[in-house]
Design a protein around this motif. Structure first.
Motif, mmCIF file in Angstrom:
data_model
loop_
_atom_site.group_PDB
_atom_site.id
_atom_site.type_symbol
_atom_site.label_atom_id
_atom_site.label_comp_id
_atom_site.label_asym_id
_atom_site.label_seq_id
_atom_site.Cartn_x
_atom_site.Cartn_y
_atom_site.Cartn_z
ATOM 1 N N LEU A 155 32.038 23.346 65.425
ATOM 2 C CA LEU A 155 31.416 23.857 64.204
ATOM 3 C C LEU A 155 31.079 22.726 63.246
ATOM 4 O O LEU A 155 30.025 22.737 62.605
ATOM 5 C CB LEU A 155 32.331 24.888 63.530
ATOM 6 C CG LEU A 155 32.578 26.173 64.330
ATOM 7 C CD1 LEU A 155 33.595 27.043 63.624
ATOM 8 C CD2 LEU A 155 31.276 26.918 64.561
ATOM 9 N N VAL A 156 31.967 21.743 63.142
ATOM 10 C CA VAL A 156 31.689 20.581 62.289
ATOM 11 C C VAL A 156 30.478 19.826 62.829
ATOM 12 O O VAL A 156 29.574 19.444 62.069
ATOM 13 C CB VAL A 156 32.918 19.651 62.178
ATOM 14 C CG1 VAL A 156 32.566 18.355 61.462
ATOM 15 C CG2 VAL A 156 34.059 20.363 61.465
ATOM 16 N N GLY A 157 30.427 19.626 64.142
ATOM 17 C CA GLY A 157 29.284 18.936 64.744
ATOM 18 C C GLY A 157 27.983 19.660 64.500
ATOM 19 O O GLY A 157 26.957 19.039 64.184
ATOM 20 N N SER A 158 28.015 20.967 64.615
ATOM 21 C CA SER A 158 26.816 21.772 64.359
ATOM 22 C C SER A 158 26.365 21.632 62.913
ATOM 23 O O SER A 158 25.172 21.484 62.632
ATOM 24 C CB SER A 158 27.116 23.236 64.692
ATOM 25 O OG SER A 158 26.014 24.043 64.404
ATOM 26 N N MET A 159 27.304 21.666 61.999
ATOM 27 C CA MET A 159 26.978 21.517 60.583
ATOM 28 C C MET A 159 26.358 20.145 60.325
ATOM 29 O O MET A 159 25.323 20.033 59.666
ATOM 30 C CB MET A 159 28.248 21.692 59.737
ATOM 31 C CG MET A 159 28.054 21.466 58.247
ATOM 32 S SD MET A 159 29.618 21.497 57.335
ATOM 33 C CE MET A 159 30.426 20.032 57.951
ATOM 34 N N LEU A 160 26.983 19.097 60.870
ATOM 35 C CA LEU A 160 26.477 17.743 60.646
ATOM 36 C C LEU A 160 25.112 17.523 61.291
ATOM 37 O O LEU A 160 24.270 16.802 60.746
ATOM 38 C CB LEU A 160 27.482 16.710 61.163
ATOM 39 C CG LEU A 160 28.782 16.604 60.378
ATOM 40 C CD1 LEU A 160 29.765 15.690 61.098
ATOM 41 C CD2 LEU A 160 28.529 16.130 58.959
ATOM 42 N N SER A 161 24.877 18.160 62.430
ATOM 43 C CA SER A 161 23.596 17.958 63.113
ATOM 44 C C SER A 161 22.439 18.602 62.355
ATOM 45 O O SER A 161 21.279 18.280 62.609
ATOM 46 C CB SER A 161 23.654 18.470 64.550
ATOM 47 O OG SER A 161 23.771 19.873 64.564
ATOM 48 N N ALA A 162 22.746 19.486 61.417
ATOM 49 C CA ALA A 162 21.691 20.094 60.601
ATOM 50 C C ALA A 162 21.169 19.129 59.537
ATOM 51 O O ALA A 162 20.165 19.414 58.889
ATOM 52 C CB ALA A 162 22.222 21.374 59.943
ATOM 53 N N LEU A 163 21.850 17.990 59.370
ATOM 54 C CA LEU A 163 21.451 17.000 58.365
ATOM 55 C C LEU A 163 20.621 15.897 59.006
ATOM 56 O O LEU A 163 20.814 15.572 60.176
ATOM 57 C CB LEU A 163 22.694 16.371 57.714
ATOM 58 C CG LEU A 163 23.637 17.305 56.964
ATOM 59 C CD1 LEU A 163 24.901 16.544 56.569
ATOM 60 C CD2 LEU A 163 22.954 17.898 55.743
ATOM 61 N N SER A 164 19.744 15.294 58.205
ATOM 62 C CA SER A 164 19.046 14.098 58.685
ATOM 63 C C SER A 164 20.074 12.974 58.821
ATOM 64 O O SER A 164 21.170 13.047 58.249
ATOM 65 C CB SER A 164 17.962 13.682 57.694
ATOM 66 O OG SER A 164 18.563 13.182 56.503
ATOM 67 N N GLU A 165 19.724 11.931 59.567
ATOM 68 C CA GLU A 165 20.638 10.800 59.741
ATOM 69 C C GLU A 165 21.049 10.213 58.396
ATOM 70 O O GLU A 165 22.230 9.948 58.154
ATOM 71 C CB GLU A 165 20.001 9.723 60.629
ATOM 72 C CG GLU A 165 20.887 8.511 60.860
ATOM 73 C CD GLU A 165 22.179 8.821 61.613
ATOM 74 O OE1 GLU A 165 23.172 8.083 61.427
ATOM 75 O OE2 GLU A 165 22.212 9.787 62.389
ATOM 76 N N ALA A 166 20.089 10.017 57.504
ATOM 77 C CA ALA A 166 20.388 9.422 56.192
ATOM 78 C C ALA A 166 21.306 10.336 55.382
ATOM 79 O O ALA A 166 22.274 9.873 54.769
ATOM 80 C CB ALA A 166 19.097 9.138 55.423
ATOM 81 N N ASP A 167 21.009 11.640 55.374
ATOM 82 C CA ASP A 167 21.858 12.578 54.627
ATOM 83 C C ASP A 167 23.249 12.672 55.243
ATOM 84 O O ASP A 167 24.253 12.769 54.534
ATOM 85 C CB ASP A 167 21.218 13.970 54.592
ATOM 86 C CG ASP A 167 20.050 14.061 53.624
ATOM 87 O OD1 ASP A 167 19.854 13.122 52.814
ATOM 88 O OD2 ASP A 167 19.330 15.080 53.687
ATOM 89 N N ARG A 168 23.322 12.628 56.574
ATOM 90 C CA ARG A 168 24.624 12.685 57.246
ATOM 91 C C ARG A 168 25.480 11.485 56.849
ATOM 92 O O ARG A 168 26.661 11.623 56.518
ATOM 93 C CB ARG A 168 24.436 12.770 58.764
ATOM 94 C CG ARG A 168 25.747 12.964 59.502
ATOM 95 C CD ARG A 168 25.592 13.316 60.970
ATOM 96 N NE ARG A 168 24.650 12.498 61.711
ATOM 97 C CZ ARG A 168 23.427 12.892 62.092
ATOM 98 N NH1 ARG A 168 22.999 14.104 61.787
ATOM 99 N NH2 ARG A 168 22.643 12.087 62.776
ATOM 100 N N GLN A 169 24.891 10.293 56.868
ATOM 101 C CA GLN A 169 25.644 9.090 56.502
ATOM 102 C C GLN A 169 26.071 9.137 55.040
ATOM 103 O O GLN A 169 27.197 8.770 54.701
ATOM 104 C CB GLN A 169 24.832 7.826 56.801
ATOM 105 C CG GLN A 169 24.616 7.584 58.292
ATOM 106 C CD GLN A 169 25.912 7.618 59.085
ATOM 107 O OE1 GLN A 169 26.916 7.012 58.721
ATOM 108 N NE2 GLN A 169 25.897 8.365 60.185
#
Length: 158
Positions: free
Chosen positions: A115-129
């Motif tokens: 679930l955490v991975g799914s949430m993070l994958s919804a973000l762009s690389e820049a937003d995720r970082q």
């Protein structure tokens, strides 16, 4: 300076993340037993080396010592926690993680990695970082706040 809006943002957003990603139950891979989220949270608050008193754990988790005692009894019977009487003050009960509790806690987090991975994958690389850096900063501040709140060690009478 921290503003009320800053506090409100954390109070609004943290529960949304937790509710989206938390596990309802953890299954012990070796025994197949289900451990509730509350029981897993208790395990997260214990250590295999440094004991925690039942009273301190109950206060920290916002329940009565009686309620915590019932929950800990179940974890002791399941073999995840050890309970011992404090030799210096026989009224105090000291709790530690048993080896099986360490194994279970290590294998399972309160958050579901998928679930955490799914949430993070919804973000762009820049937003995720950016989000991950912010989360690390908040975690560091949380650890410091927890250290500041910890009661001073009490001296034992000889």
């Amino acid at each position: 300076m921290t503003t009320r809006a800053d506090v409100a943002a954390v109070m609004r957003d943290y529960p949304r993340i937790y509710l989206a990603c938390h596990r309802r139950h953890v299954r012990d891979a070796e025994t197949g037993a289900l451990v509730s989220a509350r029981q897993a949270s208790i395990l997260d608050h214990l250590d295999a080396v440094d004991p925690t008193t039942l009273t301190d754990l109950a206060a920290h988790m916002g329940v009565t010592p009686g309620t915590m005692s019932v929950a800990v009894d179940r974890l002791v019977r399941a073999g995840y926690v050890t309970r011992e009487v404090d030799e210096a003050d026989r009224r105090r009960v000291r709790l530690r993680l048993a080896a099986t509790g360490v194994r279970l806690r290590t294998a399972h987090s309160v958050l579901d990695p998928a679930l955490v991975g799914s949430m993070l994958s919804a973000l762009s690389e820049a937003d995720r970082q950016t989000a991950l850096r912010g989360l690390a900063l908040l975690a560091g501040a949380a650890a410091e706040a927890q250290r500041a709140r910890a009661p001073a060690p009490t001296r034992r009478r000889a």
